[in-house]
Design a protein around this motif. Sequence first.
Motif, PDB file in Angstrom:
ATOM      1  N   THR A 180      51.211  39.525  38.403  1.00 46.95           N
ATOM      2  CA  THR A 180      50.525  39.445  39.685  1.00 46.95           C
ATOM      3  C   THR A 180      50.847  38.109  40.329  1.00 46.95           C
ATOM      4  O   THR A 180      51.296  37.177  39.661  1.00 46.95           O
ATOM      5  CB  THR A 180      49.001  39.576  39.487  1.00 46.95           C
ATOM      6  OG1 THR A 180      48.338  39.397  40.740  1.00 46.95           O
ATOM      7  CG2 THR A 180      48.481  38.535  38.498  1.00 46.95           C
ATOM      8  N   GLN A 181      50.609  37.995  41.629  1.00 46.89           N
ATOM      9  CA  GLN A 181      50.756  36.724  42.330  1.00 46.89           C
ATOM     10  C   GLN A 181      49.485  35.879  42.246  1.00 46.89           C
ATOM     11  O   GLN A 181      49.473  34.713  42.606  1.00 46.89           O
ATOM     12  CB  GLN A 181      51.098  36.970  43.802  1.00 46.89           C
ATOM     13  CG  GLN A 181      52.436  37.669  44.019  1.00 46.89           C
ATOM     14  CD  GLN A 181      53.604  36.867  43.470  1.00 46.89           C
ATOM     15  OE1 GLN A 181      53.715  35.674  43.721  1.00 46.89           O
ATOM     16  NE2 GLN A 181      54.467  37.528  42.705  1.00 46.89           N
ATOM     17  N   CYS A 182      48.397  36.464  41.774  1.00 41.63           N
ATOM     18  CA  CYS A 182      47.116  35.773  41.624  1.00 41.63           C
ATOM     19  C   CYS A 182      47.214  34.703  40.531  1.00 41.63           C
ATOM     20  O   CYS A 182      47.807  34.976  39.483  1.00 41.63           O
ATOM     21  CB  CYS A 182      46.047  36.808  41.274  1.00 41.63           C
ATOM     22  SG  CYS A 182      44.400  36.163  40.997  1.00 41.63           S
ATOM     23  N   PRO A 183      46.727  33.508  40.707  1.00 44.21           N
ATOM     24  CA  PRO A 183      45.817  33.033  41.759  1.00 44.21           C
ATOM     25  C   PRO A 183      46.512  32.415  42.961  1.00 44.21           C
ATOM     26  O   PRO A 183      45.880  31.660  43.702  1.00 44.21           O
ATOM     27  CB  PRO A 183      45.011  31.976  41.016  1.00 44.21           C
ATOM     28  CG  PRO A 183      46.020  31.329  40.113  1.00 44.21           C
ATOM     29  CD  PRO A 183      46.886  32.466  39.650  1.00 44.21           C
ATOM     30  N   GLY A 184      47.775  32.692  43.153  1.00 47.24           N
ATOM     31  CA  GLY A 184      48.521  32.073  44.236  1.00 47.24           C
ATOM     32  C   GLY A 184      49.171  30.782  43.786  1.00 47.24           C
ATOM     33  O   GLY A 184      48.618  30.056  42.954  1.00 47.24           O
ATOM     34  N   ALA A 185      50.343  30.495  44.337  1.00 42.57           N
ATOM     35  CA  ALA A 185      51.107  29.324  43.901  1.00 42.57           C
ATOM     36  C   ALA A 185      50.362  28.018  44.125  1.00 42.57           C
ATOM     37  O   ALA A 185      50.436  27.090  43.311  1.00 42.57           O
ATOM     38  CB  ALA A 185      52.453  29.297  44.622  1.00 42.57           C
TER      39      ALA A 185
END
Length: 204
Positions: A180-185
């Motif tokens: 997933t991309q969570c929690p974001g870069a």
Amino acid sequence: AHPAPQPAVVPREKWLKGAKHRRAPVRYADPVEAAFIHHTNSPNGYDCADVPGIIREVYAAQAGGRHWDDIGYNFLVDRCGTVYEGRAGGTGRAVVGAHAQGFNHHTVGIAAIGVFTAGVPVPKPMTDAIAAVVAWKLGMSDVDPRSMVRLVSSNSLSRFPKGTSARLHAVSGHSDGYSTQCPGAALAAELPAIRKAAARLQGR
């Protein structure tokens, strides 16, 4: 032991306001050995007074729309640094969440309210509050937030086949255990500082 004080936590009744979806019995899994950090992927420009309504929307999407047993996160933190109780079962207990596919047992899920992809500023009150929750919850098990831990995957939909013993940070981003991309870069880049701040709160 390295306990840390419990931060102020707004009880779920403050945001629930009568909203109710079918919920299975609460499950527990002691001890809490790690924390997974998330973002809710919701708009950032909110007034902190409106956060209870935002959490109700997350609850409705997860427990209503997706038919989960409750909101997935154990705690949610807003940009003003306010900590909210998420999933039912008691803030001081090791409640099994629905936040980290394969690694819900023995972990706590903390969600930053907003979206924190690359280049998005992460408010310091938010990261300070996340560190305080991490220090408190991991301190109950005397886990150093800067350490690595072993967690056994319970689901092959995670990054690790079911039954695999995975070596992860005691404070990990959701993407460390799940694709997933969570929690974001932007929020992921704050994790080293959050680990250090939590360790200081534990007196390490």
